[in-house]
Design a protein around this motif. Structure first.
Motif, mmCIF file in Angstrom:
data_model
loop_
_atom_site.group_PDB
_atom_site.id
_atom_site.type_symbol
_atom_site.label_atom_id
_atom_site.label_comp_id
_atom_site.label_asym_id
_atom_site.label_seq_id
_atom_site.Cartn_x
_atom_site.Cartn_y
_atom_site.Cartn_z
ATOM 1 N N ASP A 121 -0.567 -12.934 -11.890
ATOM 2 C CA ASP A 121 -0.517 -11.546 -11.434
ATOM 3 C C ASP A 121 0.642 -11.446 -10.438
ATOM 4 O O ASP A 121 0.688 -12.193 -9.459
ATOM 5 C CB ASP A 121 -1.840 -11.192 -10.758
ATOM 6 C CG ASP A 121 -1.915 -9.776 -10.217
ATOM 7 O OD1 ASP A 121 -0.879 -9.203 -9.804
ATOM 8 O OD2 ASP A 121 -3.034 -9.232 -10.182
ATOM 9 N N ARG A 134 1.251 -9.502 -8.053
ATOM 10 C CA ARG A 134 0.803 -9.297 -6.664
ATOM 11 C C ARG A 134 0.414 -10.623 -6.029
ATOM 12 O O ARG A 134 0.736 -10.878 -4.862
ATOM 13 C CB ARG A 134 -0.401 -8.349 -6.611
ATOM 14 C CG ARG A 134 -0.166 -6.976 -7.140
ATOM 15 C CD ARG A 134 -1.452 -6.174 -7.201
ATOM 16 N NE ARG A 134 -2.482 -6.943 -7.913
ATOM 17 C CZ ARG A 134 -3.789 -6.737 -7.784
ATOM 18 N NH1 ARG A 134 -4.251 -5.790 -6.995
ATOM 19 N NH2 ARG A 134 -4.655 -7.467 -8.464
ATOM 20 N N SER A 165 0.832 -1.192 0.000
ATOM 21 C CA SER A 165 0.000 0.000 0.000
ATOM 22 C C SER A 165 0.864 1.238 0.000
ATOM 23 O O SER A 165 2.063 1.189 0.081
ATOM 24 C CB SER A 165 -0.905 0.005 1.240
ATOM 25 O OG SER A 165 -0.148 0.337 2.385
ATOM 26 N N ASN A 205 -13.349 -10.389 -7.586
ATOM 27 C CA ASN A 205 -12.312 -10.278 -8.606
ATOM 28 C C ASN A 205 -10.952 -10.408 -7.920
ATOM 29 O O ASN A 205 -10.867 -10.513 -6.698
ATOM 30 C CB ASN A 205 -12.448 -8.972 -9.399
ATOM 31 C CG ASN A 205 -12.309 -7.730 -8.535
ATOM 32 O OD1 ASN A 205 -11.474 -7.667 -7.628
ATOM 33 N ND2 ASN A 205 -13.122 -6.727 -8.816
ATOM 34 N N ASP A 206 -9.901 -10.398 -8.713
ATOM 35 C CA ASP A 206 -8.568 -10.599 -8.135
ATOM 36 C C ASP A 206 -8.136 -9.461 -7.225
ATOM 37 O O ASP A 206 -7.348 -9.683 -6.304
ATOM 38 C CB ASP A 206 -7.536 -10.838 -9.234
ATOM 39 C CG ASP A 206 -7.601 -12.260 -9.763
ATOM 40 O OD1 ASP A 206 -8.364 -13.085 -9.212
ATOM 41 O OD2 ASP A 206 -6.859 -12.554 -10.731
ATOM 42 N N ASP A 207 -8.644 -8.251 -7.443
ATOM 43 C CA ASP A 207 -8.350 -7.159 -6.508
ATOM 44 C C ASP A 207 -8.947 -7.475 -5.142
ATOM 45 O O ASP A 207 -8.301 -7.267 -4.111
ATOM 46 C CB ASP A 207 -8.888 -5.824 -7.022
ATOM 47 C CG ASP A 207 -8.116 -5.297 -8.223
ATOM 48 O OD1 ASP A 207 -6.936 -5.677 -8.407
ATOM 49 O OD2 ASP A 207 -8.700 -4.497 -8.983
ATOM 50 N N ASP A 208 -10.188 -7.988 -5.128
ATOM 51 C CA ASP A 208 -10.824 -8.383 -3.868
ATOM 52 C C ASP A 208 -10.018 -9.481 -3.177
ATOM 53 O O ASP A 208 -9.788 -9.433 -1.967
ATOM 54 C CB ASP A 208 -12.247 -8.917 -4.111
ATOM 55 C CG ASP A 208 -13.187 -7.903 -4.726
ATOM 56 O OD1 ASP A 208 -13.057 -6.691 -4.441
ATOM 57 O OD2 ASP A 208 -14.072 -8.336 -5.510
ATOM 58 N N ARG A 209 -9.596 -10.460 -3.949
ATOM 59 C CA ARG A 209 -8.841 -11.581 -3.395
ATOM 60 C C ARG A 209 -7.484 -11.114 -2.856
ATOM 61 O O ARG A 209 -7.057 -11.527 -1.784
ATOM 62 C CB ARG A 209 -8.661 -12.668 -4.445
ATOM 63 C CG ARG A 209 -9.961 -13.360 -4.802
ATOM 64 C CD ARG A 209 -9.760 -14.431 -5.881
ATOM 65 N NE ARG A 209 -11.035 -14.985 -6.274
ATOM 66 C CZ ARG A 209 -11.691 -14.652 -7.389
ATOM 67 N NH1 ARG A 209 -11.170 -13.786 -8.251
ATOM 68 N NH2 ARG A 209 -12.866 -15.203 -7.652
ATOM 69 N N TYR A 210 -6.824 -10.245 -3.621
ATOM 70 C CA TYR A 210 -5.530 -9.718 -3.182
ATOM 71 C C TYR A 210 -5.666 -8.970 -1.861
ATOM 72 O O TYR A 210 -4.902 -9.192 -0.920
ATOM 73 C CB TYR A 210 -4.948 -8.798 -4.262
ATOM 74 C CG TYR A 210 -3.762 -7.994 -3.798
ATOM 75 C CD1 TYR A 210 -2.506 -8.582 -3.689
ATOM 76 C CD2 TYR A 210 -3.896 -6.657 -3.444
ATOM 77 C CE1 TYR A 210 -1.412 -7.849 -3.242
ATOM 78 C CE2 TYR A 210 -2.816 -5.920 -3.003
ATOM 79 C CZ TYR A 210 -1.576 -6.518 -2.903
ATOM 80 O OH TYR A 210 -0.504 -5.795 -2.455
ATOM 81 N N GLU A 211 -6.634 -8.064 -1.773
ATOM 82 C CA GLU A 211 -6.822 -7.296 -0.538
ATOM 83 C C GLU A 211 -7.176 -8.205 0.635
ATOM 84 O O GLU A 211 -6.700 -8.002 1.750
ATOM 85 C CB GLU A 211 -7.890 -6.214 -0.731
ATOM 86 C CG GLU A 211 -7.471 -5.090 -1.654
ATOM 87 C CD GLU A 211 -6.251 -4.314 -1.169
ATOM 88 O OE1 GLU A 211 -6.023 -4.225 0.064
ATOM 89 O OE2 GLU A 211 -5.514 -3.799 -2.027
ATOM 90 N N ARG A 215 -4.034 -10.083 1.662
ATOM 91 C CA ARG A 215 -3.151 -9.154 2.369
ATOM 92 C C ARG A 215 -3.620 -8.971 3.813
ATOM 93 O O ARG A 215 -2.835 -9.023 4.747
ATOM 94 C CB ARG A 215 -3.141 -7.822 1.617
ATOM 95 C CG ARG A 215 -2.207 -6.810 2.180
ATOM 96 C CD ARG A 215 -2.158 -5.568 1.242
ATOM 97 N NE ARG A 215 -1.424 -4.538 1.926
ATOM 98 C CZ ARG A 215 -1.971 -3.587 2.667
ATOM 99 N NH1 ARG A 215 -3.280 -3.515 2.782
ATOM 100 N NH2 ARG A 215 -1.233 -2.705 3.281
#
Length: 179
Positions: free
Chosen positions: A93, A95, A24, A61-67, A70
């Motif tokens: 990805d 990340r 972040s 989505n992958d942003d949701d999964r990444y966050e 994390r």
């Protein structure tokens, strides 16, 4: 044990920037959400539906999964983070690969972690967070020279004023780092 750092590394560390949280632009770790406080293993809290969804759900989505991964990693729930990361639509990805490396490193799977970091960096050589985590893994394995090389690469790739640089610099200095 006393460690002697090369002059260039010592000078670089003396100009380290303020810390940022992993992944972040802030120095604050992610705040716990229902993902870590309410959901069961392998689930991610979805704000839209106000419910815990299986991490493989098409509503994520992958942003949701990444966050979510994390957040779980910051909460020390490494195995749960890996379950969420395994559900990624794009497993290549950087990340996703980086956090697979991070969680494996925290679980003591150093060889697996290094492979994920290398894969992330093969896709994006400028991904300094992967370099920082790799450097911390190298330190844990006793390879101080290679960790210093990663610190140098982060600076050379414009990352001197980032959390990635600061965290690895602190680790090289022997200062505790949570990540």
């Amino acid at each position: 044990m006393t460690r002697i750092l090369p002059l260039t590394t010592a000078l670089a560390l003396s100009f380290a920037a303020p810390a940022f949280a992993a992944g972040s632009g802030t120095s604050l770790p992610p705040k716990p959400t229902e993902t870590t406080t309410k959901c069961e293993e392998g689930q991610v809290y979805d704000e839209k539906t106000k419910s815990c969804l299986d991490s493989k759900s098409d509503l994520l989505n992958d942003d949701d999964r990444y966050e979510a991964a994390r957040e779980l990693a910051y909460g020390g729930k490494y195995t749960e983070a890996l379950i969420v990361l395994a559900a990624a639509d794009n497993p290549s990805d950087p990340r996703i690969l980086n956090y697979k490396g991070f969680t494996n490193r925290k679980l003591g799977n150093m060889r697996v972690a290094m492979a994920y970091y290398q894969e992330a960096l093969a896709i994006d050589p400028d991904y300094n967070l992967a370099r920082s985590y790799m450097g911390q893994g190298l330190l844990a394995s006793g390879d101080f020279a290679a960790a210093g090389e990663q610190l140098h690469e982060i600076a050379a790739r414009g990352g001197k004023d980032t959390w990635a640089y600061e965290a690895l610099a602190m680790a090289i200095q022997g200062q505790p780092s949570d990540y």
